[in-house]
Scaffold this motif. Structure first.
Motif, PDB file in Angstrom:
ATOM      1  N   MET A  22       3.884  -1.539 -13.081  1.00 28.81           N
ATOM      2  CA  MET A  22       4.695  -2.608 -12.507  1.00 28.81           C
ATOM      3  C   MET A  22       3.772  -3.700 -11.997  1.00 28.81           C
ATOM      4  SD  MET A  22       7.568  -0.632 -10.303  1.00 28.81           S
ATOM      5  CE  MET A  22       9.145  -0.857 -11.037  1.00 28.81           C
ATOM      6  N   ASN A  23       4.095  -4.921 -12.329  1.00 21.89           N
ATOM      7  CA  ASN A  23       3.276  -6.045 -11.935  1.00 21.89           C
ATOM      8  C   ASN A  23       4.052  -6.900 -10.934  1.00 21.89           C
ATOM      9  OD1 ASN A  23       1.178  -7.804 -11.794  1.00 21.89           O
ATOM     10  ND2 ASN A  23       1.598  -8.795 -13.753  1.00 21.89           N
ATOM     11  N   ILE A  24       4.024  -6.498  -9.683  1.00 25.39           N
ATOM     12  CA  ILE A  24       4.754  -7.182  -8.615  1.00 25.39           C
ATOM     13  C   ILE A  24       3.748  -7.591  -7.550  1.00 25.39           C
ATOM     14  CG2 ILE A  24       6.546  -6.968  -6.857  1.00 25.39           C
ATOM     15  CD1 ILE A  24       7.700  -4.639  -8.534  1.00 25.39           C
ATOM     16  N   LYS A  25       3.837  -8.834  -7.097  1.00 23.50           N
ATOM     17  CA  LYS A  25       2.970  -9.280  -6.003  1.00 23.50           C
ATOM     18  C   LYS A  25       3.447  -8.623  -4.708  1.00 23.50           C
ATOM     19  CE  LYS A  25       2.426 -13.896  -7.902  1.00 23.50           C
ATOM     20  NZ  LYS A  25       2.730 -15.297  -7.639  1.00 23.50           N
ATOM     21  N   ASN A  26       2.523  -8.028  -3.962  1.00 24.18           N
ATOM     22  CA  ASN A  26       2.895  -7.383  -2.698  1.00 24.18           C
ATOM     23  C   ASN A  26       3.562  -8.363  -1.743  1.00 24.18           C
ATOM     24  OD1 ASN A  26       1.802  -5.070  -3.741  1.00 24.18           O
ATOM     25  ND2 ASN A  26       0.274  -4.791  -2.137  1.00 24.18           N
ATOM     26  N   GLU A  27       3.197  -9.645  -1.812  1.00 27.48           N
ATOM     27  CA  GLU A  27       3.776 -10.657  -0.920  1.00 27.48           C
ATOM     28  C   GLU A  27       5.276 -10.824  -1.143  1.00 27.48           C
ATOM     29  OE1 GLU A  27       1.057 -11.397  -3.023  1.00 27.48           O
ATOM     30  OE2 GLU A  27      -0.369 -10.868  -1.451  1.00 27.48           O
ATOM     31  N   ASN A  28       5.757 -10.421  -2.319  1.00 30.61           N
ATOM     32  CA  ASN A  28       7.189 -10.541  -2.624  1.00 30.61           C
ATOM     33  C   ASN A  28       7.969  -9.281  -2.260  1.00 30.61           C
ATOM     34  OD1 ASN A  28       6.326 -12.913  -3.718  1.00 30.61           O
ATOM     35  ND2 ASN A  28       7.110 -12.559  -5.750  1.00 30.61           N
ATOM     36  N   ILE A  29       7.250  -8.225  -1.894  1.00 29.19           N
ATOM     37  CA  ILE A  29       7.902  -6.956  -1.577  1.00 29.19           C
ATOM     38  C   ILE A  29       8.317  -6.923  -0.114  1.00 29.19           C
ATOM     39  CG2 ILE A  29       7.578  -4.453  -1.382  1.00 29.19           C
ATOM     40  CD1 ILE A  29       5.680  -4.645  -3.791  1.00 29.19           C
ATOM     41  N   VAL A  30       9.561  -6.550   0.113  1.00 26.62           N
ATOM     42  CA  VAL A  30      10.068  -6.331   1.461  1.00 26.62           C
ATOM     43  C   VAL A  30      10.316  -4.830   1.594  1.00 26.62           C
ATOM     44  CG1 VAL A  30      11.883  -6.818   3.134  1.00 26.62           C
ATOM     45  CG2 VAL A  30      11.151  -8.611   1.543  1.00 26.62           C
ATOM     46  N   ASP A  31       9.525  -4.211   2.444  1.00 24.93           N
ATOM     47  CA  ASP A  31       9.643  -2.774   2.709  1.00 24.93           C
ATOM     48  C   ASP A  31      10.704  -2.607   3.781  1.00 24.93           C
ATOM     49  OD1 ASP A  31       9.325  -0.122   3.536  1.00 24.93           O
ATOM     50  OD2 ASP A  31       7.167  -0.157   3.155  1.00 24.93           O
TER      51      ASP A  31
END
Length: 103
Positions: free
Chosen positions: A1-10
């Motif tokens: 998966m190629n997702i920027k961590n900055e776009n992830i909301v945990d």
């Protein structure tokens, strides 16, 4: 998966962050409180970090809460909301690196 961590909301609980760890650079915004009620600060914190058309990728532990949070954000006008299917558990199996949570 190629997702920027900055776009992830945990969206997990802080106790889950402490137990499991967090992704460096991700936003830590709890969706549901331990009581099961919606965190009243969820939407204001999302609004403070993202525009309505920004990519937002939600992550919970197993994927159940992220589906609910995704629908909630879409109803509130967010147009580019996704989820990590299978949650943090699956994402780690795919190679994501979790770090210890530091309050």
């Amino acid at each position: 998966m190629n997702i920027k961590n900055e776009n992830i909301v945990d969206i997990r609980l802080a106790s889950e962050w402490m137990e499991y760890g967090v992704l460096s650079g991700s936003k830590l915004i709890t969706y549901e409180m331990a009581s099961g009620k919606l965190n009243p600060m969820f939407l204001p914190l999302i609004a403070g970090n993202f525009k309505k058309d920004d990519e937002i990728v939600l992550m919970c532990e197993t994927g159940k809460r992220s589906k609910s949070a995704m629908k909630f954000l879409q109803v509130n006008g967010y147009t580019n909301v996704k989820e990590i299917k299978g949650g943090a558990y699956y994402f780690e199996k795919m190679g994501a690196k979790f770090e210890p949570y530091q309050a």
